[in-house]
Design an enzyme around this catalytic site. Structure first.
Site, PDB file in Angstrom:
ATOM      1  N   GLU A 128       0.806  -1.218   0.000  1.00 48.85           N
ATOM      2  CA  GLU A 128       0.000   0.000   0.000  1.00 48.85           C
ATOM      3  C   GLU A 128       0.839   1.269   0.000  1.00 48.85           C
ATOM      4  O   GLU A 128       0.329   2.359   0.232  1.00 48.85           O
ATOM      5  CB  GLU A 128      -0.966  -0.033   1.190  1.00 48.85           C
ATOM      6  CG  GLU A 128      -1.906  -1.226   1.075  1.00 48.85           C
ATOM      7  CD  GLU A 128      -2.853  -1.389   2.235  1.00 48.85           C
ATOM      8  OE1 GLU A 128      -2.792  -0.577   3.170  1.00 48.85           O
ATOM      9  OE2 GLU A 128      -3.653  -2.330   2.206  1.00 48.85           O
TER      10      GLU A 128
ATOM     11  N   LYS B 126     -15.720  -1.127   2.484  1.00 50.60           N
ATOM     12  CA  LYS B 126     -14.990  -1.620   1.310  1.00 50.60           C
ATOM     13  C   LYS B 126     -16.030  -2.156   0.335  1.00 50.60           C
ATOM     14  O   LYS B 126     -16.698  -3.150   0.636  1.00 50.60           O
ATOM     15  CB  LYS B 126     -14.029  -2.746   1.705  1.00 50.60           C
ATOM     16  CG  LYS B 126     -12.881  -2.309   2.602  1.00 50.60           C
ATOM     17  CD  LYS B 126     -12.095  -3.530   3.053  1.00 50.60           C
ATOM     18  CE  LYS B 126     -10.846  -3.137   3.820  1.00 50.60           C
ATOM     19  NZ  LYS B 126     -10.184  -4.320   4.411  1.00 50.60           N
TER      20      LYS B 126
END
Length: 433
Positions: free
Chosen positions: A206, A341
């Protein structure tokens, strides 16, 4: 009328980890095209919607998504072609009906979500609107306070740090653009500090650094040092947010949390709660996500009772963006925030329902990326449309992460004087005792 769906195309593309993922095009009668690609996670909740993978080990190590693509072409497309792209709820409900399973295992959440998001983008384009305007209407003007991942551990790296993400939140910024500048300055300052101490400055999935630090505490101390050195006050200008992803550390047989990357220490639920309580006293932490394991509801309740009045406690694996699990959490008084999400639940409609339920219960909601991302920036528009005021979309490096921040900078510019950045005021779920 040109707003009906004429054709749906789907293809296998590659995500930021080099794994296949699904991309869909929804084409309307007038030629308008909406395109969307879905992300995937490294640490996944046991209850989240099923990402359909081919399982043929000789092709893409079994991670191909051709089955999901065939489901779009052969099952979803014939049913949706001719439907109005302007009726998102009807489109999503039709796909849920076609799948018919609680976890979307028949068609695959990756197939359903790609079409759901592409439909919204096609509809927005047809109406001459931006995606955030189409999905959020007149309320879409709040820019999110970002959670910027700067140190990676756990399943996202190869070091001796147990906890998956150490993030910074620029809560003292006045605008989103300023928030990004502050975060970038801390990111580069941290890189210099790591370099000076002989640590590697390679980045994880990430975009955060993944140095081989000596302990979990050292990660927090390094971040505080970087915040100060960049000219900011820890806790006032910039706070720390954590995602320890403790479901990855939990052994359901022994009901213990194993700090397997560092000391190998085993902690009971009560000891884990104490651990976090001490950290919150010691460090300028404003938010902890998945501080307890998804199976450990009793532990979650103890954690919420202990520190839920001091900081934001975010359920990710616990709730998996699912209204039935969120409802249980609200009734039990567990956590005070939900991570959103889209690929955990699988459609935009269900995502909006989860955020609405959270807000009604006084829980905050944070729109999030996954560790396997693409250049798709839909979540940037989505966070503004939903008005959640918080986004978690990685570090200040890697284009797959930066793409979302850049899209939010553009949205802030478009909104001009109506754009709002709430900074530290986004934490309305922290109930002070």
């Amino acid at each position: 009328m040109g707003f009906h769906i004429y054709e749906i195309k789907a293809r296998q593309i590659i995500d930021s980890r080099g794994n296949p993922t699904v991309e869909a095009d929804v084409i309307l009668e007038d030629g308008t095209c909406g395109r969307s690609a879905v992300p995937s996670g490294a640490s996944t909740g046991i209850n989240e919607a099923v990402e359909l993978r081919d399982g043929d080990k000789s092709v893409y190590m079994g991670k191909g998504v051709l089955k999901a693509i065939e489901n779009i072409k052969n099952i979803i497309a014939p049913e949706l072609e001719g439907m109005s792209a302007l009726n998102q709820v009807a489109i999503d409900r039709k796909m849920l009906e076609l799948d018919g399973t609680p976890t979307k295992e028949k068609l695959g959440a990756n197939a359903i979500l790609a079409v759901s998001m592409a439909t919204a983008k096609a509809a927005a384009k047809y109406l001459g609107l931006k995606v955030y305007q189409y999905l959020g209407a007149y309320k879409a003007n709040i820019l999110p306070t970002p959670m910027c991942n700067i140190i990676n551990g756990g399943a996202h790296s190869d070091n001796s740090v147990d906890f998956q993400e150490f993030m910074i939140m620029p809560i003292g910024a006045k605008t989103f653009s300023e928030a990004i500048r502050m975060s970038v300055e801390v990111f580069h300052t941290l890189k210099g500090i790591l370099h000076g101490k002989g640590y590697a400055t390679s980045v994880g999935d990430e975009g955060g650094f993944a140095p081989n630090l000596k302990s979990n505490e050292e990660a927090c101390e390094m971040i505080i040092e970087a915040i100060k050195k960049a000219g900011y006050e820890p806790g006032k200008d910039i706070a720390i947010a954590l995602d320890p992803a403790t479901s990855e550390l939990y052994d359901p047989k022994t009901k213990k949390y194993v700090l397997k990357w560092s000391t190998k220490e085993e902690l009971t639920s009560e000891q884990m709660v104490e651990y976090w309580s001490k950290w919150v006293e010691k460090y300028p932490i404003i938010s902890i996500e998945d501080g307890m394991a998804e199976e450990d509801w009793d532990g979650w309740k103890k954690l919420t009772d202990k520190i839920g009045h001091k900081i934001q406690l975010v359920g990710d694996d616990l709730f998996v963006t699912n209204t039935s699990f969120l409802k249980k959490g609200i009734e039990m008084g567990v956590a005070n925030s939900i991570l959103i999400k889209v690929n955990q639940i699988g459609t935009l409609t269900e995502t909006f329902e989860a955020v609405e339920m959270a807000k009604k219960a006084g829980y905050t909601a944070i729109v999030s990326h996954r560790s396997g991302e693409t250049e798709d920036t839909t979540i940037a528009d989505l966070v503004v449309a939903l008005g959640t005021g918080q986004i978690k979309t990685g570090s200040l490096s890697r284009t797959d992460r930066i793409a979302k921040y850049n899209q939010l900078i553009r949205i802030e510019e478009e909104l001009e004087t109506t754009a709002e950045y709430h900074g530290k005021n986004v934490f309305y779920s922290i109930k002070q005792k």
